[in-house]
Design a protein around this motif. Structure first.
Motif, PDB file in Angstrom:
ATOM      1  N   ASP A 168       0.810  -1.217   0.000  1.00  0.00           N
ATOM      2  CA  ASP A 168       0.000   0.000   0.000  1.00  0.00           C
ATOM      3  C   ASP A 168       0.844   1.268   0.000  1.00  0.00           C
ATOM      4  O   ASP A 168       0.395   2.307  -0.487  1.00  0.00           O
ATOM      5  CB  ASP A 168      -0.972   0.014   1.177  1.00  0.00           C
ATOM      6  N   LEU A 169       2.065   1.208   0.544  1.00  0.00           N
ATOM      7  CA  LEU A 169       2.941   2.385   0.496  1.00  0.00           C
ATOM      8  C   LEU A 169       3.209   2.780  -0.953  1.00  0.00           C
ATOM      9  O   LEU A 169       3.203   3.958  -1.305  1.00  0.00           O
ATOM     10  CB  LEU A 169       4.266   2.108   1.211  1.00  0.00           C
ATOM     11  N   PHE A 170       3.445   1.814  -1.790  1.00  0.00           N
ATOM     12  CA  PHE A 170       3.699   2.072  -3.203  1.00  0.00           C
ATOM     13  C   PHE A 170       2.397   2.452  -3.921  1.00  0.00           C
ATOM     14  O   PHE A 170       2.368   3.386  -4.725  1.00  0.00           O
ATOM     15  CB  PHE A 170       4.333   0.833  -3.869  1.00  0.00           C
ATOM     16  N   TYR A 171       1.343   1.724  -3.612  1.00  0.00           N
ATOM     17  CA  TYR A 171       0.047   1.982  -4.246  1.00  0.00           C
ATOM     18  C   TYR A 171      -0.447   3.394  -3.940  1.00  0.00           C
ATOM     19  O   TYR A 171      -0.943   4.086  -4.829  1.00  0.00           O
ATOM     20  CB  TYR A 171      -0.978   0.943  -3.781  1.00  0.00           C
ATOM     21  N   GLU A 172      -0.279   3.830  -2.705  1.00  0.00           N
ATOM     22  CA  GLU A 172      -0.746   5.164  -2.312  1.00  0.00           C
ATOM     23  C   GLU A 172      -0.020   6.261  -3.083  1.00  0.00           C
ATOM     24  O   GLU A 172      -0.608   7.302  -3.391  1.00  0.00           O
ATOM     25  CB  GLU A 172      -0.603   5.379  -0.808  1.00  0.00           C
ATOM     26  N   ALA A 173       1.236   6.045  -3.392  1.00  0.00           N
ATOM     27  CA  ALA A 173       1.977   7.033  -4.186  1.00  0.00           C
ATOM     28  C   ALA A 173       1.330   7.193  -5.556  1.00  0.00           C
ATOM     29  O   ALA A 173       1.215   8.303  -6.078  1.00  0.00           O
ATOM     30  CB  ALA A 173       3.430   6.622  -4.327  1.00  0.00           C
ATOM     31  N   LEU A 174       0.893   6.094  -6.121  1.00  0.00           N
ATOM     32  CA  LEU A 174       0.198   6.151  -7.411  1.00  0.00           C
ATOM     33  C   LEU A 174      -1.178   6.783  -7.269  1.00  0.00           C
ATOM     34  O   LEU A 174      -1.565   7.645  -8.039  1.00  0.00           O
ATOM     35  CB  LEU A 174       0.031   4.746  -7.991  1.00  0.00           C
ATOM     36  N   ARG A 175      -1.912   6.310  -6.273  1.00  0.00           N
ATOM     37  CA  ARG A 175      -3.299   6.740  -6.104  1.00  0.00           C
ATOM     38  C   ARG A 175      -3.383   8.211  -5.712  1.00  0.00           C
ATOM     39  O   ARG A 175      -4.180   8.958  -6.252  1.00  0.00           O
ATOM     40  CB  ARG A 175      -3.990   5.874  -5.043  1.00  0.00           C
ATOM     41  N   THR A 176      -2.540   8.624  -4.807  1.00  0.00           N
ATOM     42  CA  THR A 176      -2.615   9.974  -4.263  1.00  0.00           C
ATOM     43  C   THR A 176      -2.115  11.032  -5.230  1.00  0.00           C
ATOM     44  O   THR A 176      -2.774  12.031  -5.458  1.00  0.00           O
ATOM     45  CB  THR A 176      -1.820  10.070  -2.943  1.00  0.00           C
ATOM     46  N   ASP A 177      -0.933  10.807  -5.794  1.00  0.00           N
ATOM     47  CA  ASP A 177      -0.373  11.855  -6.652  1.00  0.00           C
ATOM     48  C   ASP A 177       0.058  11.365  -8.032  1.00  0.00           C
ATOM     49  O   ASP A 177       0.729  12.080  -8.759  1.00  0.00           O
ATOM     50  CB  ASP A 177       0.762  12.602  -5.955  1.00  0.00           C
ATOM     51  N   GLN A 178      -0.314  10.157  -8.392  1.00  0.00           N
ATOM     52  CA  GLN A 178      -0.035   9.599  -9.718  1.00  0.00           C
ATOM     53  C   GLN A 178       1.439   9.721 -10.114  1.00  0.00           C
ATOM     54  O   GLN A 178       1.767  10.009 -11.258  1.00  0.00           O
ATOM     55  CB  GLN A 178      -0.917  10.248 -10.804  1.00  0.00           C
ATOM     56  N   LYS A 179       2.309   9.474  -9.160  1.00  0.00           N
ATOM     57  CA  LYS A 179       3.738   9.574  -9.432  1.00  0.00           C
ATOM     58  C   LYS A 179       4.441   8.279  -9.057  1.00  0.00           C
ATOM     59  O   LYS A 179       3.954   7.489  -8.272  1.00  0.00           O
ATOM     60  CB  LYS A 179       4.339  10.744  -8.660  1.00  0.00           C
ATOM     61  N   MET A 180       5.588   8.084  -9.638  1.00  0.00           N
ATOM     62  CA  MET A 180       6.414   6.913  -9.382  1.00  0.00           C
ATOM     63  C   MET A 180       7.204   7.088  -8.087  1.00  0.00           C
ATOM     64  O   MET A 180       7.334   8.194  -7.569  1.00  0.00           O
ATOM     65  CB  MET A 180       7.405   6.718 -10.534  1.00  0.00           C
TER      66      MET A 180
END
Length: 179
Positions: A86-98
């Motif tokens: 989820d740490l990685f997923y949240e980066a995508l979900r929250t700000d659409q960044k790698m």
């Protein structure tokens, strides 16, 4: 200049770098973004390598804090690994960044040595944390499994970005072998 200015510089640099890597940010663009002169950035970070090193260091420290929060509590292995994903997923979900360090790792051959070293520290920290977690839960070959898990997270982020779809991240993550 205050530490608030340094934080604003780092926040802008992170946003730009997480969009396109090391070459995606410049002092000029950061200055324009936060409304200061680029010479003010040079005051705090004489070179781009200095800025990127500090940026990567802070990114790793923040990520490590999240890892420590996952450690707290009596959750089972699969729950902790899900929280990790989820740490990685949240980066995508929250700000659409790698992941910043994932992007920098892809550019490792062109990075200044100090930035490369700090990027490696991010990966070493993650592998070590995962290895410790897997060892505590008697998972065979914990070092190998830790590397596979980290590669899976970074790869899942790439798929999600390539297909512009968060579902590709979720579809690429398979923790079932740890149940």
């Amino acid at each position: 200049m205050s530490s608030d200015t340094v934080d604003r510089i780092l926040k802008s640099a992170e946003s730009q770098a997480r969009t396109g890597g090391y070459n995606a940010f410049s002092f000029r663009e950061i200055a324009k973004d936060i409304g200061i002169k680029s010479s003010s950035i040079h005051y705090h970070f004489p070179t781009k390598a200095d800025l990127a090193t500090e940026l990567t260091k802070r990114y790793t420290e923040k990520f490590t804090q999240h890892l420590e929060m996952i450690d707290v509590g009596g959750k089972d292995l699969i729950s902790k690994l899900s929280d990790y994903a989820d740490l990685f997923y949240e980066a995508l979900r929250t700000d659409q960044k790698m992941c910043l360090c994932g992007l920098f790792a892809a550019e490792a051959d062109a990075l200044p040595d100090e930035v490369k070293a700090q990027t490696q520290k991010f990966f070493k920290t993650n592998i070590s944390w995962l290895e410790d977690l897997l060892t505590k839960h008697d998972v065979p070959s914990p070092e190998s499994e830790a590397m596979k898990l980290l590669a899976n997270m970074e790869g899942a982020m790439l798929l999600a970005k390539a297909f512009e779809s968060e579902k590709h991240f979720k579809g690429a993550i398979d923790l079932s072998k740890f149940e």
